[in-house]
Write a protein that holds these residues in place. Structure first.
Motif, short mmCIF file in Angstrom:
data_model
loop_
_atom_site.label_atom_id
_atom_site.label_comp_id
_atom_site.label_asym_id
_atom_site.label_seq_id
_atom_site.Cartn_x
_atom_site.Cartn_y
_atom_site.Cartn_z
N VAL A 17 0.82 -1.21 0.00
CA VAL A 17 0.00 0.00 0.00
C VAL A 17 0.85 1.26 0.00
CG1 VAL A 17 -1.71 1.33 1.29
CG2 VAL A 17 -1.94 -1.17 1.11
N SER A 18 1.80 1.34 0.92
CA SER A 18 2.63 2.55 1.01
C SER A 18 3.46 2.74 -0.25
CB SER A 18 3.52 2.49 2.25
OG SER A 18 4.32 1.31 2.24
N ASP A 19 3.91 1.64 -0.86
CA ASP A 19 4.69 1.73 -2.10
C ASP A 19 3.84 2.31 -3.23
OD1 ASP A 19 6.77 0.61 -0.73
OD2 ASP A 19 6.60 -1.37 -1.65
N ILE A 20 2.60 1.86 -3.33
CA ILE A 20 1.70 2.39 -4.36
C ILE A 20 1.48 3.87 -4.15
CG2 ILE A 20 -0.69 2.34 -5.20
CD1 ILE A 20 -0.69 -0.68 -4.66
N GLN A 21 1.19 4.26 -2.92
CA GLN A 21 0.88 5.66 -2.64
C GLN A 21 2.06 6.58 -2.91
OE1 GLN A 21 -0.67 5.42 1.37
NE2 GLN A 21 -2.73 4.93 0.64
N PHE A 116 4.77 0.70 -13.48
CA PHE A 116 4.67 2.11 -13.88
C PHE A 116 3.34 2.36 -14.59
CE2 PHE A 116 5.40 5.46 -17.08
CZ PHE A 116 5.73 6.52 -16.25
N THR A 117 3.00 1.48 -15.54
CA THR A 117 1.74 1.63 -16.27
C THR A 117 0.54 1.43 -15.35
OG1 THR A 117 2.76 0.85 -18.32
CG2 THR A 117 0.37 0.76 -18.20
N LYS A 118 0.66 0.46 -14.44
CA LYS A 118 -0.42 0.25 -13.48
C LYS A 118 -0.64 1.51 -12.64
CE LYS A 118 -0.70 -3.63 -11.09
NZ LYS A 118 -0.44 -4.64 -10.04
N HIS A 119 0.43 2.11 -12.19
CA HIS A 119 0.31 3.32 -11.37
C HIS A 119 -0.28 4.47 -12.18
CE1 HIS A 119 3.69 1.64 -8.61
NE2 HIS A 119 2.50 1.12 -8.34
N GLN A 120 0.03 4.55 -13.47
CA GLN A 120 -0.60 5.56 -14.33
C GLN A 120 -2.11 5.37 -14.37
OE1 GLN A 120 1.63 4.82 -17.97
NE2 GLN A 120 2.53 6.87 -17.85
N MET A 147 -7.95 0.89 -3.77
CA MET A 147 -8.18 1.62 -2.53
C MET A 147 -6.92 2.36 -2.09
SD MET A 147 -10.44 -1.31 -0.56
CE MET A 147 -10.61 -0.42 0.99
N ALA A 148 -5.77 1.71 -2.21
CA ALA A 148 -4.51 2.35 -1.85
C ALA A 148 -4.28 3.61 -2.65
CB ALA A 148 -3.35 1.37 -2.06
N ALA A 149 -4.74 3.62 -3.91
CA ALA A 149 -4.58 4.78 -4.78
C ALA A 149 -5.63 5.86 -4.53
CB ALA A 149 -4.63 4.34 -6.24
N GLY A 150 -6.50 5.63 -3.55
CA GLY A 150 -7.50 6.63 -3.21
C GLY A 150 -8.71 6.62 -4.12
N LEU A 151 -9.05 5.43 -4.65
CA LEU A 151 -10.22 5.33 -5.51
C LEU A 151 -11.40 4.74 -4.75
CD1 LEU A 151 -8.66 3.92 -8.80
CD2 LEU A 151 -9.01 6.30 -8.13
N PRO A 152 -12.57 5.36 -4.81
CA PRO A 152 -13.76 4.70 -4.25
C PRO A 152 -14.10 3.48 -5.08
CG PRO A 152 -14.39 6.66 -5.48
CD PRO A 152 -12.89 6.65 -5.45
N ILE A 153 -14.72 2.50 -4.45
CA ILE A 153 -14.96 1.21 -5.07
C ILE A 153 -16.44 0.98 -5.32
CG2 ILE A 153 -14.64 -1.27 -4.83
CD1 ILE A 153 -12.01 0.29 -4.99
N VAL A 154 -16.77 0.47 -6.50
CA VAL A 154 -18.11 -0.06 -6.77
C VAL A 154 -17.90 -1.54 -7.09
CG1 VAL A 154 -20.14 0.00 -8.25
CG2 VAL A 154 -18.99 2.14 -7.62
N ALA A 155 -18.29 -2.40 -6.16
CA ALA A 155 -17.99 -3.82 -6.30
C ALA A 155 -19.17 -4.67 -5.84
CB ALA A 155 -16.75 -4.19 -5.49
N SER A 156 -19.23 -5.87 -6.34
CA SER A 156 -20.28 -6.80 -5.91
C SER A 156 -20.08 -7.16 -4.44
CB SER A 156 -20.24 -8.07 -6.78
OG SER A 156 -18.91 -8.52 -6.97
N ASP A 157 -21.18 -7.28 -3.73
CA ASP A 157 -21.15 -7.69 -2.32
C ASP A 157 -21.03 -9.21 -2.32
OD1 ASP A 157 -21.32 -7.88 0.38
OD2 ASP A 157 -23.41 -7.24 0.55
N TRP A 158 -19.80 -9.69 -2.50
CA TRP A 158 -19.62 -11.09 -2.87
C TRP A 158 -18.30 -11.61 -2.36
CZ3 TRP A 158 -22.63 -14.76 -4.22
CH2 TRP A 158 -22.20 -15.87 -4.95
N ASP A 159 -18.30 -12.79 -1.80
CA ASP A 159 -17.09 -13.52 -1.46
C ASP A 159 -16.14 -12.65 -0.65
OD1 ASP A 159 -16.64 -16.19 -1.65
OD2 ASP A 159 -15.48 -16.13 -3.48
N GLY A 160 -14.87 -12.60 -1.04
CA GLY A 160 -13.89 -11.85 -0.26
C GLY A 160 -14.05 -10.35 -0.33
#
Length: 278
Positions: A17-21, A116-120, A147-160
């Motif tokens: 997480v800290s590395d991504i941020q 690098f591309t993922k972080h972009q 989440m680490a990148a500060g994005l709100p999530i829209v996800a299925s209420d499912w499994d993990g």
């Protein structure tokens, strides 16, 4: 005797997480590098693009196309992750071609993308979406990265997923449930898999067809976030705090160290009758 009952600590997977941020470029810089419009709504999907191993993308495309037709600003879906089989690639290309308003940016189709591309991609997005319906999604590393990148999530209420996102704080969990016929059908599928008739991927993909996601609720969540930039930023900031507090590698390693110390203390203080004789 209660102190000797099995202990079931819940410790998540460690994530950087800290590395991504610390590695994220600015949003303006990331969008410029990826060729994205500065004023577009950008939605991010991270993960394999597989019907059998991940999700039915037709549903996601459907609600995003509807969302785009209701917005004056462009909406771009970044799809970051590897392709699956050639047949699935062709099917997804056909589905994309039917979208008149939604735009796509495909990253990492046949080759792995760099960090690098993922972080972009993470830096350029407004929110992350993952309407997964597959039973093998037991954690969701991609959600933690978003989440680490500060994005709100829209996800299925499912499994993990439901253990990662706090509904209404870090984003929105979309109601997800088994179809009424799932009990009868899943039993037959389970035996076919057990007997070697169905490979696991086919079995998991068949089960996912018995899962229902409330697409109206998903559409409403997306409209809410994209229609309220202050709320979107606030939920993203909350998601980043959750990622730091629960999933960063340093936090997870501390949890393991505490567990090991607790187990050692229990062994040291246990009576002779409870100690294992070597």
């Amino acid at each position: 005797l209660s102190s000797h009952r099995p202990q079931l600590p819940i410790i998540p997977l460690p994530m950087p997480v800290s590395d991504i941020q610390s590695s994220l470029p600015s949003r303006a810089e990331a969008r410029l590098q990826l060729g994205l419009p500065a004023n577009a709504h950008v939605i991010l999907w991270i993960g394999r693009l597989s019907l059998l191993a991940k999700a039915d993308f037709a549903s996601t495309y459907q609600i995003l196309e509807r969302l785009t037709s209701n917005h004056s600003r462009k909406v771009v879906l970044i799809e970051l992750g590897p392709n699956s089989t050639p047949d699935e690639v062709a099917s997804l290309e056909s589905l994309r071609g039917k979208c008149k308003f939604l735009q796509f940016l495909r990253l990492g189709a046949d080759q792995s993308v760099s960090e690098f591309t993922k972080h972009q991609a993470l830096a350029s997005a407004d929110l992350a979406i993952s309407l997964v319906d597959n039973v093998q999604e037991t954690f969701g590393q991609s959600l933690v990265e978003a989440m680490a990148a500060g994005l709100p999530i829209v996800a299925s209420d499912w499994d993990g997923y439901r253990d990662l996102v706090h509904h209404g704080r870090d984003g929105f969990l979309i109601p997800t449930s088994w179809a009424q016929i799932s009990t009868a059908v899943s039993c037959s599928l389970g035996w076919q898999h057990r007997l070697g008739i169905l490979p696991y991927q086919t079995y998991a993909g068949a089960l996912s067809q018995l899962v229902r996601i409330d697409l109206e609720a998903a559409f409403s969540a997306l409209m809410t976030l994209l229609g309220d930039s202050a709320l979107c930023r606030a939920m993203g900031a909350a998601a980043a705090r959750t990622a730091c507090r629960k999933f960063d590698r340093s936090v997870v390693m501390s949890s393991y160290q505490e567990l090991f110390k607790d187990l050692d203390d229990r062994r040291s203080s246990a009576s002779q009758s409870w100690k294992k004789v070597v």
